[in-house]
Design a protein around this motif. Structure first.
Motif, PDB file in Angstrom:
ATOM      1  N   LEU A 159     -15.575  48.351 -15.157  1.00 52.23           N
ATOM      2  CA  LEU A 159     -15.610  46.365 -14.982  1.00 52.23           C
ATOM      3  C   LEU A 159     -16.394  46.270 -17.389  1.00 52.23           C
ATOM      4  CD1 LEU A 159     -19.073  45.382 -12.563  1.00 52.23           C
ATOM      5  CD2 LEU A 159     -16.394  44.909 -12.788  1.00 52.23           C
ATOM      6  N   PHE A 160     -16.540  47.639 -18.031  1.00 49.31           N
ATOM      7  CA  PHE A 160     -16.496  47.365 -19.354  1.00 49.31           C
ATOM      8  C   PHE A 160     -14.888  47.636 -20.334  1.00 49.31           C
ATOM      9  CE2 PHE A 160     -17.326  49.044 -23.392  1.00 49.31           C
ATOM     10  CZ  PHE A 160     -18.302  47.900 -23.447  1.00 49.31           C
ATOM     11  N   ILE A 161     -14.416  46.361 -21.152  1.00 53.74           N
ATOM     12  CA  ILE A 161     -13.685  46.292 -21.380  1.00 53.74           C
ATOM     13  C   ILE A 161     -13.748  46.319 -23.004  1.00 53.74           C
ATOM     14  CG2 ILE A 161     -11.256  45.559 -21.996  1.00 53.74           C
ATOM     15  CD1 ILE A 161     -11.263  44.046 -19.616  1.00 53.74           C
ATOM     16  N   PRO A 162     -13.816  47.703 -23.820  1.00 50.04           N
ATOM     17  CA  PRO A 162     -13.781  47.827 -24.949  1.00 50.04           C
ATOM     18  C   PRO A 162     -12.963  47.037 -26.272  1.00 50.04           C
ATOM     19  CG  PRO A 162     -13.063  49.830 -24.603  1.00 50.04           C
ATOM     20  CD  PRO A 162     -13.052  49.060 -22.721  1.00 50.04           C
ATOM     21  N   ASP A 163     -13.432  46.545 -26.852  1.00 41.98           N
ATOM     22  CA  ASP A 163     -13.319  45.142 -27.536  1.00 41.98           C
ATOM     23  C   ASP A 163     -12.028  46.356 -28.410  1.00 41.98           C
ATOM     24  OD1 ASP A 163     -15.034  43.362 -27.988  1.00 41.98           O
ATOM     25  OD2 ASP A 163     -15.694  43.762 -30.081  1.00 41.98           O
ATOM     26  N   GLY A 164     -10.535  45.802 -28.662  1.00 45.78           N
ATOM     27  CA  GLY A 164      -9.942  46.349 -28.973  1.00 45.78           C
ATOM     28  C   GLY A 164      -8.349  47.055 -28.096  1.00 45.78           C
ATOM     29  N   TYR A 165      -8.984  46.284 -26.846  1.00 49.64           N
ATOM     30  CA  TYR A 165      -7.932  47.042 -25.229  1.00 49.64           C
ATOM     31  C   TYR A 165      -8.227  46.870 -24.633  1.00 49.64           C
ATOM     32  CZ  TYR A 165      -9.318  51.626 -27.846  1.00 49.64           C
ATOM     33  OH  TYR A 165      -9.229  53.365 -28.716  1.00 49.64           O
ATOM     34  N   ASN A 166      -7.359  46.534 -23.488  1.00 52.11           N
ATOM     35  CA  ASN A 166      -6.562  45.251 -22.074  1.00 52.11           C
ATOM     36  C   ASN A 166      -7.326  46.378 -21.122  1.00 52.11           C
ATOM     37  OD1 ASN A 166      -5.384  43.951 -23.835  1.00 52.11           O
ATOM     38  ND2 ASN A 166      -4.026  45.087 -23.927  1.00 52.11           N
ATOM     39  N   GLU A 167      -7.441  47.717 -21.235  1.00 53.53           N
ATOM     40  CA  GLU A 167      -8.140  48.848 -20.400  1.00 53.53           C
ATOM     41  C   GLU A 167      -9.488  48.660 -20.316  1.00 53.53           C
ATOM     42  OE1 GLU A 167      -4.188  49.965 -21.744  1.00 53.53           O
ATOM     43  OE2 GLU A 167      -5.987  50.111 -22.472  1.00 53.53           O
ATOM     44  N   SER A 168      -9.938  49.384 -19.141  1.00 50.37           N
ATOM     45  CA  SER A 168     -11.693  49.383 -18.514  1.00 50.37           C
ATOM     46  C   SER A 168     -11.912  50.499 -19.182  1.00 50.37           C
ATOM     47  CB  SER A 168     -12.122  48.477 -17.476  1.00 50.37           C
ATOM     48  OG  SER A 168     -11.625  50.190 -16.529  1.00 50.37           O
ATOM     49  N   PHE A 169     -13.204  51.116 -19.316  1.00 52.19           N
ATOM     50  CA  PHE A 169     -13.101  52.545 -19.586  1.00 52.19           C
ATOM     51  C   PHE A 169     -12.754  53.402 -18.620  1.00 52.19           C
ATOM     52  CE2 PHE A 169     -17.265  53.045 -22.463  1.00 52.19           C
ATOM     53  CZ  PHE A 169     -16.591  52.645 -23.818  1.00 52.19           C
ATOM     54  N   ALA A 170     -12.800  53.217 -17.367  1.00 55.11           N
ATOM     55  CA  ALA A 170     -11.949  53.561 -16.024  1.00 55.11           C
ATOM     56  C   ALA A 170     -11.525  53.781 -15.777  1.00 55.11           C
ATOM     57  CB  ALA A 170     -12.825  52.742 -14.835  1.00 55.11           C
ATOM     58  N   GLU A 171     -10.240  52.886 -16.739  1.00 55.49           N
ATOM     59  CA  GLU A 171      -8.966  53.343 -16.924  1.00 55.49           C
ATOM     60  C   GLU A 171      -8.401  54.054 -18.568  1.00 55.49           C
ATOM     61  OE1 GLU A 171      -6.815  48.927 -15.087  1.00 55.49           O
ATOM     62  OE2 GLU A 171      -7.777  48.953 -17.309  1.00 55.49           O
ATOM     63  N   LEU A 172      -9.216  54.231 -19.600  1.00 56.33           N
ATOM     64  CA  LEU A 172      -8.741  54.985 -20.257  1.00 56.33           C
ATOM     65  C   LEU A 172      -9.348  56.515 -19.847  1.00 56.33           C
ATOM     66  CD1 LEU A 172     -11.470  53.178 -23.115  1.00 56.33           C
ATOM     67  CD2 LEU A 172      -7.828  52.872 -22.106  1.00 56.33           C
ATOM     68  N   ASP A 173      -7.735  57.232 -20.500  1.00 51.77           N
ATOM     69  CA  ASP A 173      -7.596  58.855 -20.216  1.00 51.77           C
ATOM     70  C   ASP A 173      -9.482  59.493 -20.972  1.00 51.77           C
ATOM     71  OD1 ASP A 173      -7.493  59.455 -23.357  1.00 51.77           O
ATOM     72  OD2 ASP A 173      -5.469  59.176 -23.285  1.00 51.77           O
ATOM     73  N   LYS A 174      -9.220  60.345 -20.249  1.00 51.78           N
ATOM     74  CA  LYS A 174     -11.188  60.726 -20.989  1.00 51.78           C
ATOM     75  C   LYS A 174     -11.201  60.655 -22.600  1.00 51.78           C
ATOM     76  CE  LYS A 174     -11.574  65.179 -18.796  1.00 51.78           C
ATOM     77  NZ  LYS A 174     -11.862  65.658 -18.054  1.00 51.78           N
ATOM     78  N   GLU A 175      -9.653  61.293 -23.471  1.00 50.92           N
ATOM     79  CA  GLU A 175     -10.325  61.505 -24.469  1.00 50.92           C
ATOM     80  C   GLU A 175     -10.143  60.227 -25.252  1.00 50.92           C
ATOM     81  OE1 GLU A 175      -8.211  63.223 -22.385  1.00 50.92           O
ATOM     82  OE2 GLU A 175      -9.205  65.254 -22.202  1.00 50.92           O
ATOM     83  N   GLU A 176      -9.446  59.179 -24.999  1.00 52.70           N
ATOM     84  CA  GLU A 176      -9.558  58.091 -25.460  1.00 52.70           C
ATOM     85  C   GLU A 176     -10.738  57.622 -25.486  1.00 52.70           C
ATOM     86  OE1 GLU A 176      -7.337  55.152 -27.627  1.00 52.70           O
ATOM     87  OE2 GLU A 176      -7.096  57.093 -27.347  1.00 52.70           O
ATOM     88  N   LYS A 177     -11.288  57.622 -23.907  1.00 50.58           N
ATOM     89  CA  LYS A 177     -12.779  57.110 -23.983  1.00 50.58           C
ATOM     90  C   LYS A 177     -13.711  57.376 -24.623  1.00 50.58           C
ATOM     91  CE  LYS A 177     -16.822  55.859 -20.240  1.00 50.58           C
ATOM     92  NZ  LYS A 177     -17.037  56.635 -19.481  1.00 50.58           N
ATOM     93  N   ASN A 178     -13.843  58.880 -24.899  1.00 52.64           N
ATOM     94  CA  ASN A 178     -14.840  59.836 -25.864  1.00 52.64           C
ATOM     95  C   ASN A 178     -14.493  59.446 -26.952  1.00 52.64           C
ATOM     96  OD1 ASN A 178     -16.191  60.527 -22.887  1.00 52.64           O
ATOM     97  ND2 ASN A 178     -14.049  62.386 -23.181  1.00 52.64           N
ATOM     98  N   SER A 179     -12.761  59.201 -27.364  1.00 54.69           N
ATOM     99  CA  SER A 179     -13.254  58.680 -28.733  1.00 54.69           C
ATOM    100  C   SER A 179     -13.941  57.440 -28.996  1.00 54.69           C
ATOM    101  CB  SER A 179     -12.267  58.466 -29.015  1.00 54.69           C
ATOM    102  OG  SER A 179     -11.356  57.482 -28.953  1.00 54.69           O
ATOM    103  N   ILE A 180     -14.184  56.609 -28.404  1.00 53.44           N
ATOM    104  CA  ILE A 180     -15.176  55.502 -28.942  1.00 53.44           C
ATOM    105  C   ILE A 180     -16.180  54.571 -27.648  1.00 53.44           C
ATOM    106  CG2 ILE A 180     -12.310  53.890 -29.338  1.00 53.44           C
ATOM    107  CD1 ILE A 180     -12.260  52.443 -26.431  1.00 53.44           C
ATOM    108  N   SER A 181     -16.364  55.067 -27.384  1.00 52.08           N
ATOM    109  CA  SER A 181     -17.613  55.062 -25.707  1.00 52.08           C
ATOM    110  C   SER A 181     -18.920  55.537 -26.716  1.00 52.08           C
ATOM    111  CB  SER A 181     -17.657  55.806 -24.673  1.00 52.08           C
ATOM    112  OG  SER A 181     -18.070  57.648 -25.649  1.00 52.08           O
TER     113      SER A 181
END
Length: 200
Positions: A159-181
């Motif tokens: 449900l969470f779409i981080p600022d600057g992204y169109n994808e949710s945390f659950a749609e991002l690959d692990k490396e991308e999510k871990n870099s901004i989470s």
């Protein structure tokens, strides 16, 4: 021989996330499932920091291992910061991720995008048995989607779409999510602490 770091959790997805983020540190992460049974720590603090410190210090004392504990959660502005420290049990004791997400969506039904602002927060405590406790924190701002999106991650990630992204945390690959989470940012601050202290 790798050093051991105990995380005060049985969540294997959280372990996997930590292993990815700390992959460049010579440390083996173990969970509560890897050691003798110890009592569950009651999270009765009024802040993420209080809960993280309590979990880390009590688990370190009982286990004899240097322990990392985190308390993290989602704060939704329209809900005056809820679910906050109650994120894991938002829909009641023993709530599932799905039930928590359903409750959040129900409370935000028909609420416009501009009012769906939120942030994930994470506080990490690293405790040495009978010694010092170190703190690191991180946060990530974003908005709450209208429907769950993606099948990665856990908790409120769909449900969470981080600022600057169109994808949710659950749609991002692990490396991308871990870099901004929130947890990734907190762990980046914690890396030097973990690397510097003597871990058995």
């Amino acid at each position: 021989m790798k050093k051991h770091l105990l995380i005060a959790s049985r969540n294997q997805k959280k372990k996997s996330e930590l292993e990815d983020i700390l992959s460049d540190i010579d440390v083996e992460i173990i969970t509560l499932d890897d050691i003798n049974e110890i009592p569950e720590v009651i999270e009765d603090g009024s802040t993420f920091e209080e809960n993280a410190i309590k979990k880390a210090e009590m688990t370190a004392e009982l286990s004899g291992y240097i322990t990392l504990a985190d308390d993290s959660g989602l704060e939704v502005d329209y809900l005056n910061g809820e679910p906050g420290i109650y994120s894991a049990r938002f829909a009641g004791d023993n709530a599932t991720d799905e039930k928590n997400n359903e409750k959040l969506l129900d409370l935000l039904q028909n609420i416009e995008k501009e009012q769906r602002t939120a942030r994930f927060k994470c506080v990490i405590a690293i405790s040495i048995p009978n010694g010092k406790t170190y703190i690191a924190d991180g946060e990530c701002n974003g908005i709450i989607a209208d429907t769950p999106r993606g099948d990665g991650g856990f908790g409120y990630d769909p449900l969470f779409i981080p600022d600057g992204y169109n994808e949710s945390f659950a749609e991002l690959d692990k490396e991308e999510k871990n870099s901004i989470s929130h947890r990734g940012r907190a762990l980046k601050k914690a890396k030097k602490i973990i690397d510097d202290i003597s871990i058995k």
